[in-house]
Design an enzyme around this catalytic site. Structure first.
Site, short mmCIF file in Angstrom:
data_model
loop_
_atom_site.label_atom_id
_atom_site.label_comp_id
_atom_site.label_asym_id
_atom_site.label_seq_id
_atom_site.Cartn_x
_atom_site.Cartn_y
_atom_site.Cartn_z
N GLU A 179 -18.39 -4.65 24.02
CA GLU A 179 -17.52 -5.83 24.13
C GLU A 179 -16.31 -5.74 23.22
O GLU A 179 -15.19 -6.04 23.62
CB GLU A 179 -18.31 -7.11 23.78
N HIS B 85 -29.01 -16.20 23.95
CA HIS B 85 -27.98 -16.04 24.96
C HIS B 85 -27.23 -17.33 25.27
O HIS B 85 -26.30 -17.32 26.07
CB HIS B 85 -28.61 -15.50 26.25
N SER C 19 -23.48 -9.95 36.81
CA SER C 19 -23.64 -11.32 36.33
C SER C 19 -22.30 -12.03 36.18
O SER C 19 -22.18 -13.22 36.45
CB SER C 19 -24.33 -11.32 34.96
N ASP D 250 -9.96 6.48 7.16
CA ASP D 250 -11.42 6.36 6.97
C ASP D 250 -11.90 4.98 7.40
O ASP D 250 -12.96 4.84 8.02
CB ASP D 250 -11.76 6.54 5.48
N GLY D 251 -11.13 3.96 7.05
CA GLY D 251 -11.53 2.59 7.37
C GLY D 251 -11.69 2.40 8.87
O GLY D 251 -12.67 1.80 9.34
N HIS E 69 0.84 -1.20 0.00
CA HIS E 69 0.00 0.00 0.00
C HIS E 69 0.87 1.25 0.00
O HIS E 69 1.26 1.75 1.05
CB HIS E 69 -0.90 0.00 1.25
N HIS F 166 -4.19 3.19 -3.41
CA HIS F 166 -4.34 2.57 -2.08
C HIS F 166 -3.52 1.29 -1.92
O HIS F 166 -2.68 1.21 -1.04
CB HIS F 166 -5.82 2.27 -1.79
N ARG G 274 -19.18 -19.16 38.14
CA ARG G 274 -19.01 -17.70 38.07
C ARG G 274 -18.93 -17.12 39.48
O ARG G 274 -18.22 -16.13 39.72
CB ARG G 274 -20.13 -17.03 37.28
C1 TPP Z 1 -11.59 -5.02 9.59
C2 TPP Z 1 -11.02 -4.83 8.23
N1 TPP Z 1 -11.82 -4.87 7.16
C3 TPP Z 1 -11.32 -4.74 5.93
C4 TPP Z 1 -9.98 -4.56 5.73
C5 TPP Z 1 -9.42 -4.46 4.33
N2 TPP Z 1 -8.97 -3.07 4.07
C6 TPP Z 1 -7.70 -2.70 4.23
S1 TPP Z 1 -7.47 -1.08 3.94
C7 TPP Z 1 -9.11 -0.86 3.60
C8 TPP Z 1 -9.62 0.50 3.23
C9 TPP Z 1 -9.16 1.51 4.19
O1 TPP Z 1 -9.42 2.78 3.75
P1 TPP Z 1 -8.65 3.98 4.45
O2 TPP Z 1 -8.63 3.79 5.89
O3 TPP Z 1 -9.25 5.23 3.92
O4 TPP Z 1 -7.17 3.79 3.93
P2 TPP Z 1 -6.49 4.54 2.71
O5 TPP Z 1 -7.30 4.19 1.50
O6 TPP Z 1 -6.50 5.96 3.03
O7 TPP Z 1 -5.11 3.93 2.65
C10 TPP Z 1 -9.80 -2.04 3.72
C11 TPP Z 1 -11.25 -2.18 3.47
C12 TPP Z 1 -9.17 -4.52 6.88
N3 TPP Z 1 -7.86 -4.38 6.80
N4 TPP Z 1 -9.71 -4.63 8.11
#
Ligand code: TPP
Length: 671
Positions: free
Chosen positions: A418, A480, A391, A163-164, A34, A269, A364
């Protein structure tokens, strides 16, 4: 190191472009990775590592160092290049071996493998949660150990997220937690580049993230261009001066910055730019070195210009520790012990012994008793529950609540979060000096499974208190009642699952959990009462540490006709079945097998001494049978449950689903 003169006009820019060039080259050579985020974020990383982080590349484990977490772990080349440039022990050859077998520069940063990597990131949102946990641990230790004039624990936790990370639910949980608990030394940067893998964030994400964080009680600022180092510096200064709220700095960046054809697009990306585009990007950035992996000497020198001062600060901290030890010898010794991860002398004696007079108790409930006894001796044990403390019985009765006003409190109310709890626990453990525990119903371990997996991957010392462990919880019904969860947890590498059978085994389970430094331990406990097991002429509960042991040797002690294996609430049932079957003249051994993982660590001889070859086995566990395959041969059976439960009193459920003494007796007759 080859040198390339005059690659850019300014030294800062040269330093920043070195990271960009390394990221492009490493991804290009690996033909995967990346490049976009490292190219965009290089100015921020440069600024943090050279001007703001309290760290020492010569001593990556300095306890009072600032922690830095790259939550968008796919941008790993940003970290590797920054750590290399800072002087951490990551050679240029390692960067050349990015993503290759045996390198310390894997696709996503892995804690424990590479110096300077504070946590393993990649599953988005987790790093953010770890950072919150680290900040919570720092706040707690500072509140416990700092004295007037002796701020012995005093560091920041920094993170970058994308963003992710902010789309993932876990970031909402932990941001809310950090705001509520006033983690003022947590400073995050949101890489606001408006691009994810599928394309523009316009496709799916129109949150006003700044306002969202304000609503969570964070101090929020914006910087319009990540290349504007002065604005970044000013925002960081303001974030530092805000001590009661966590800070988020929303930074506009352009993914793939410098690439003429990829910048600002999703193409930047997650794939190599291509040789031609790398060349053109370098030209656009004013980078003239023709050779890949060029690291200009003046860039290295400039990156490391502060290293002497950083090493000095590290030394100064060690001197201040000596001064602290003079003024507060007991506290200093205690802090040293805790930072080493050693338990206090005599802690094991704290665990109460149980006897027949204790009667039938839910595991528990005995766990709550053991936890409280241990907590009195082991002050580093801190934790709580995801809103089920009554609990899960996870409250330390004599300790205050962890709150924004009192970070010294050991009872953490994680809230109904959680997943956040799992990530925060990992961050607390990674920080060190504290051992976190966290409770919820076993069925909701699913909600935190991604963090449990990372605890396993990172070998972190965390303890889960999972109660309501089967259909035995009864009336709450199938939503549950865990069925597949025991098996699901047992499949995660490095996770030790322990399902104790009575109060005595619960005491031993906690002992084992506390001593286990190399991975998480899940204690799996009943809601319903289980009988006390009289140990006279039977196996000692301390045998739990071996995972499985002969609890009752039966009539023919050396070579039984049949072995019954059970865990948790089904151990009592197995003992009853043993009596019945032996009345019919067959010799039956009962094996208590609270932990597959611990048993599988024993020698083959020991395993065979517990489970003799050629003797039929009947396994009883009120859970999905699948995880027992390792202990079964042709003709062996599991009495379990491979379908959802129902809402009813638990005795009825056991009868309806055939997890009964009669069923075991009947199974014994089929061979
Ligand atoms: C929980 C999870 N879901 C999916 C992915 C696959 N994945 C890696 S990067 C990405 C997109 C991330 O976007 P952003 O945070 O904006 O990164 P940028 O494009 O700016 O590098 C995804 C969906 C992951 N690493 N973790």
């Amino acid at each position: 190191m080859s040198s390339a003169p005059n690659v850019t006009s300014s030294l800062d820019e040269l330093c920043i472009n070195t990271v960009r060039a390394l990221a492009m080259d490493a991804v290009q050579k690996a033909e995967s990775g990346h490049p976009g985020a490292p190219m965009a974020l290089a100015p921020l990383a440069y600024l943090l590592y050279t001007r703001h982080l309290k760290h020492n590349p010569g001593d990556p484990d300095w306890p009072d160092r600032d922690r830095f977490v790259l939550s968008n772990g796919h941008a790993s080349m940003l970290l590797y290049a920054s750590l290399h440039m800072s002087g951490y022990d990551i050679s240029l050859d390692e960067i050349r071996s990015f993503r290759q077998w045996g390198s310390i520069t894997p696709g996503h940063p892995e804690h424990g493998l590479t110096p300077g990597i504070e946590t393993t990131t990649g599953p988005l949102g987790q790093g953010f949660a770890n950072a919150v946990g680290m900040a919570a641990a720092e706040a707690h230790l500072a509140a416990v150990f700092n004295k007037e004039g002796h701020p012995i624990i005093d560091h920041h936790t920094w993170f970058i997220c994308g963003d992710g990370d902010l789309m993932e639910g876990v970031s909402h949980e932990v941001a809310s937690f950090a705001g509520h608990f006033g983690l003022g030394k947590l400073i995050g940067f949101y890489d606001d580049n408006r691009i994810t893998i599928d394309g523009s964030t316009d496709l799916t994400f129109s949150d006003d993230s700044a306002r969202r964080f304000e609503a969570y009680g964070w101090h929020v600022q914006r910087v319009e261009d990540v290349n504007d180092l002065d604005s970044l510096d000013a925002a960081i200064a303001a974030a530092r001066s805000e001590t009661t709220r966590p800070s988020l700095i929303v930074v506009r960046t352009v993914i793939g910055y410098g690439s003429p054809n990829r910048a600002g697009t999703a193409k930047a990306h997650g794939e190599a730019l291509g040789a031609e585009e790398v060349k053109r990007s370098k030209e656009q950035l004013g980078w003239t070195a023709a050779e890949a992996f060029t690291v200009p000497g003046e860039a290295v020198a400039h990156w490391r210009r502060g290293n002497e001062a950083l090493a000095f600060a590290n030394d100064a901290w060690r001197r201040s520790l000596i001064a602290y030890a003079k003024a507060y010898p007991i506290e200093a010794k205690e802090l040293g012990r805790r930072l080493q991860g050693e338990l206090p002398g005599g802690w094991q004696q704290a665990v109460p012994t149980f006897n027949a007079e204790s009667g039938s108790v839910a595991t528990r409930a005995s766990s709550g008793v053991v936890l409280n006894a241990l907590a009195a001796k082991v002050p580093e044990l801190i934790g709580g529950s995801a809103d089920l403390s009554g609990s899960n019985l996870t409250i330390i009765k004599d300790s205050p609540i962890f709150s924004a006003k009192n970070h010294a409190g050991r009872n953490i109310h994680f809230g109904v979060r959680e997943h956040g709890m799992g990530g925060i626990m990992n961050g607390i453990a990674l920080h060190g000096g504290v051992i976190p525990y966290g409770g919820t119903f076993l069925v909701f371990s699913d909600y935190m499974r991604p963090s449990i997996r990372l605890a396993g991957l990172m070998h972190q010392r965390v303890i889960y208190v999972f109660t309501h462990d089967s259909i035995g919880l009864g009336e709450d019904g199938p939503t549950h009642q865990p069925v597949e969860h025991l098996g699901a947890l047992r499949t995660i590498p490095n996770v030790t699952v322990i399902r104790p059978g009575d109060a005595s085994e619960v005491g031993e389970a906690w002992k084992t959990a506390l001593q286990h430094k190399t991975g998480p331990v899940a204690l799996v406990l009943t809601r319903q009462k289980v009988p006390f097991i009289d140990r006279a002429h039977r196996g000692a509960a301390s045998e739990l540490a071996r995972g499985g042991y002969v609890l009752d040797a039966g009539a023919k002690r050396a070579q039984p006709d049949l072995v019954l294996i059970a865990t948790g609430s089904e151990v009592g049932l197995a003992l009853e079945a043993q009596k019945r079957i032996e009345e019919g003249g067959r010799a039956v051994r009962v094996v208590s097998m609270p932990s597959h993982e611990l048993f599988l660590k024993q020698t083959a001889e020991y395993q065979a001494s517990v489970l003799p070859d050629g003797v039929r086995r009947i396994i009883v566990e009120a859970a999905h049978p699948m995880s027992w395959h390792r202990f079964m041969r042709t003709g062996d059976v599991v009495i379990g449950i491979d379908h959802f439960g129902a809402s009813a009193p638990y005795q009825r459920l056991y009868t309806e689903y055939g997890i009964t003494v009669d069923a075991v007796v009947a199974a014994a007759q089929t061979s």
